[in-house]
Design an enzyme around this catalytic site. Structure first.
Site, PDB file in Angstrom:
ATOM      1  N   ARG A  84       0.940  -1.197  -0.119  1.00  0.00           N
ATOM      2  CA  ARG A  84       0.115  -0.052   0.066  1.00  0.00           C
ATOM      3  C   ARG A  84       0.893   1.287  -0.056  1.00  0.00           C
ATOM      4  O   ARG A  84       1.904   1.410   0.602  1.00  0.00           O
ATOM      5  CB  ARG A  84      -0.954  -0.169   1.177  1.00  0.00           C
ATOM      6  CG  ARG A  84      -2.133  -1.057   1.228  1.00  0.00           C
ATOM      7  CD  ARG A  84      -3.016  -1.043   2.290  1.00  0.00           C
ATOM      8  NE  ARG A  84      -4.140  -1.868   1.867  1.00  0.00           N
ATOM      9  CZ  ARG A  84      -4.083  -3.305   2.059  1.00  0.00           C
ATOM     10  NH1 ARG A  84      -3.063  -3.915   2.646  1.00  0.00           N
ATOM     11  NH2 ARG A  84      -5.116  -3.956   1.647  1.00  0.00           N
ATOM     12  N   HIS A 113      -0.935  -2.588  -4.436  1.00  0.00           N
ATOM     13  CA  HIS A 113      -0.380  -3.758  -5.610  1.00  0.00           C
ATOM     14  C   HIS A 113      -0.297  -3.178  -6.949  1.00  0.00           C
ATOM     15  O   HIS A 113      -0.951  -3.796  -7.900  1.00  0.00           O
ATOM     16  CB  HIS A 113      -1.408  -4.856  -5.618  1.00  0.00           C
ATOM     17  CG  HIS A 113      -1.224  -5.712  -4.328  1.00  0.00           C
ATOM     18  ND1 HIS A 113       0.040  -5.474  -3.454  1.00  0.00           N
ATOM     19  CD2 HIS A 113      -2.141  -6.478  -3.822  1.00  0.00           C
ATOM     20  CE1 HIS A 113      -0.240  -6.420  -2.247  1.00  0.00           C
ATOM     21  NE2 HIS A 113      -1.207  -6.963  -2.543  1.00  0.00           N
ATOM     22  N   HIS A 187       2.891 -12.949  -4.937  1.00  0.00           N
ATOM     23  CA  HIS A 187       1.677 -13.048  -4.260  1.00  0.00           C
ATOM     24  C   HIS A 187       0.748 -14.487  -4.203  1.00  0.00           C
ATOM     25  O   HIS A 187      -0.387 -14.419  -4.213  1.00  0.00           O
ATOM     26  CB  HIS A 187       0.729 -11.954  -4.845  1.00  0.00           C
ATOM     27  CG  HIS A 187      -0.580 -11.311  -3.544  1.00  0.00           C
ATOM     28  ND1 HIS A 187      -1.261 -12.021  -3.029  1.00  0.00           N
ATOM     29  CD2 HIS A 187      -0.236 -10.152  -2.784  1.00  0.00           C
ATOM     30  CE1 HIS A 187      -2.030 -11.109  -2.012  1.00  0.00           C
ATOM     31  NE2 HIS A 187      -1.395 -10.170  -2.150  1.00  0.00           N
ATOM     32  N   GLU A 323       4.813 -12.558   1.298  1.00  0.00           N
ATOM     33  CA  GLU A 323       5.134 -11.390   0.551  1.00  0.00           C
ATOM     34  C   GLU A 323       6.454 -10.691   0.831  1.00  0.00           C
ATOM     35  O   GLU A 323       6.474  -9.739   1.615  1.00  0.00           O
ATOM     36  CB  GLU A 323       3.908 -10.354  -0.038  1.00  0.00           C
ATOM     37  CG  GLU A 323       2.477 -11.046  -0.072  1.00  0.00           C
ATOM     38  CD  GLU A 323       1.393 -10.162   0.246  1.00  0.00           C
ATOM     39  OE1 GLU A 323       1.530  -8.988  -0.211  1.00  0.00           O
ATOM     40  OE2 GLU A 323       0.487 -10.443   1.033  1.00  0.00           O
TER      41      GLU A 323
HETATM   42  C1  GLA Z   1      -2.334  -8.028   0.470  1.00  0.00           C
HETATM   43  C2  GLA Z   1      -2.813  -7.110   1.191  1.00  0.00           C
HETATM   44  C3  GLA Z   1      -4.204  -7.528   1.799  1.00  0.00           C
HETATM   45  C4  GLA Z   1      -4.978  -7.950   0.531  1.00  0.00           C
HETATM   46  C5  GLA Z   1      -4.404  -8.972  -0.510  1.00  0.00           C
HETATM   47  C6  GLA Z   1      -5.348  -9.040  -1.487  1.00  0.00           C
HETATM   48  O1  GLA Z   1      -1.827  -9.057   0.891  1.00  0.00           O
HETATM   49  O2  GLA Z   1      -1.862  -6.738   2.549  1.00  0.00           O
HETATM   50  O3  GLA Z   1      -4.825  -6.748   2.737  1.00  0.00           O
HETATM   51  O4  GLA Z   1      -5.591  -6.771   0.118  1.00  0.00           O
HETATM   52  O5  GLA Z   1      -3.024  -8.287  -0.741  1.00  0.00           O
HETATM   53  O6  GLA Z   1      -6.390  -9.396  -1.277  1.00  0.00           O
END
Ligand code: GLA
Length: 357
Positions: A84, A113, A187, A323
């Site tokens: 984010r 993302h 991911h 991740e």
């Molecule tokens: C990441 C984010 C989560 C969510 C996933 C996708 O891992 O941290 O909050 O948005 O991606 O659903």
């Protein structure tokens, strides 16, 4: 090495008519991994357990149409900036850039993302590659200056390697023609039981991290680095994911479970970031990386509305993500390791997923 240990096939066509390839890598131990040019997505990974039972340990879809409608970033390569960015805004060399606000946890809009059409939703160009003891697929994507609001033409290569030691590697390099920000992440959602009708709450997780990044209710790091000791965020020893996920703790309330970036212990080069084990099958995945952080997400947004492989409706916490990445919102946090990339520099990120049983 046999030619058949890496097969290329058509995976169908995009709505605009472009053809999409899928590659299947198979090693000498019977492990295999499928990768597609769409989103540089890891479509599936078949791993044997201690008894030799093979199962797919990732969430995803049976066909290209499924991936085209994906909302959860299953198996994807996310970028340009994974995770984010507060309010979708950042300033670089005195200029402010506004990116899409395509996510709003806790009702607070942010960039997630890579935006509306991030790297998970574009067509990469893939080709088979080989090196001693491994076969791979190299995917290339050239993102235009200004795409999704990011400055600079970014040329990115993602290579997936499958070795004969049951190591699956996701390796990235990227270069730019103007100063920009970069933070790619892989991911995949793991469920090492191989049965995604089961939750991941009995998986044991160990993280090589003594601290994590607390967030506000919008899941944006506050800038503080808090010790995990004495909190439900402590995975310094193997701990069941479900042991404390519902504890009354602010971070878990904001995330609806685990959805945070842990600060990996410092070191140079590739080091162990996480060890994930499913005691029921014995399958174990060791995660190694050269990145400063790891977002552990316990699949809290899965709600059964996504119908995946073999028609399974993916329910709450039936897959988890690990991740490896730079820190979320780093472009707005000068105290975090920099995610700026300048012309002449190369962004590099290696993630190794090593399977044993
Ligand atoms: C990441 C984010 C989560 C969510 C996933 C996708 O891992 O941290 O909050 O948005 O991606 O659903």
């Amino acid at each position: 090495m046999h030619a058949s240990d890496l097969e290329t096939a058509s995976y169908g066509k995009l709505p605009d008519g472009r053809e999409v390839k899928i590659f299947t890598m198979t090693n000498s131990k019977g492990m295999s991994a499928k990768v597609t040019e769409y989103g540089a997505i890891l479509v599936g990974v078949i791993v044997p357990d201690a008894k030799g039972n093979k199962a797919d340990v990732t969430l995803g879809y049976d066909d290209l149409a499924g991936w085209l409608g994906s909302k959860n970033y299953f198996g994807a390569t996310v970028g340009r900036f994974g995770n984010r960015i507060a309010d979708g805004k950042f300033t670089l060399d005195g200029k402010t850039y506004q990116l899409a606000k395509n996510n709003a946890p806790g009702g607070v809009p942010c960039h997630l993302h890579g935006g509306v059409k991030g790297f998970d939703k574009v067509l990469w160009s893939g080709k088979p590659v080989h090196k001693s003891g491994a076969r791979g697929v190299q995917l290339t994507y050239v993102s235009k200056d200004g795409e999704e609001g990011y400055p600079g033409t970014l040329t990115t290569h993602v290579t997936y390697w499958l070795s004969d030691n049951n190591e699956l590697t996701w390796e990235v390099d990227a270069t730019t023609d103007k100063p920009t920000i970069v933070n790619l992440a892989h991911h995949s959602y793991w469920n090492l039981t191989g049965d995604p009708t089961k939750t991941i709450l009995d998986h044991e997780l160990q993280l090589n991290a003594d601290s994590y990044l607390p967030t506000d209710k919008g899941l944006i790091p506050t800038g503080k680095i808090d010790p995990v000791n004495g909190t439900p965020m402590d995975f310094t020893k193997p701990t069941k994911v479900g042991a404390h996920v519902n504890d009354d703790f602010e971070a878990l309330k904001f995330g609806g479970g685990y959805d945070h970036c842990w600060v990996l212990r410092k070191g140079t080069g590739l080091r162990t970031a996480a060890i994930l084990k499913d005691p029921s099958s014995g399958r174990t995945m060791e995660v190694l990386t050269d990145q400063p952080g790891i977002q552990f997400y316990s699949g809290n947004f899965l709600d059964g509305s996504d119908v995946g492989k073999k028609g399974v409706k993916y329910q709450f916490r039936t897959g988890l993500c690990l991740e490896t990445e730079g820190f979320p919102d780093a472009p707005n946090k000068p105290e975090f390791p920099s995610t700026v990339l300048r012309p002449g520099q190369t962004y590099r990120h290696t993630l190794v997923m090593k399977f044993t049983n």
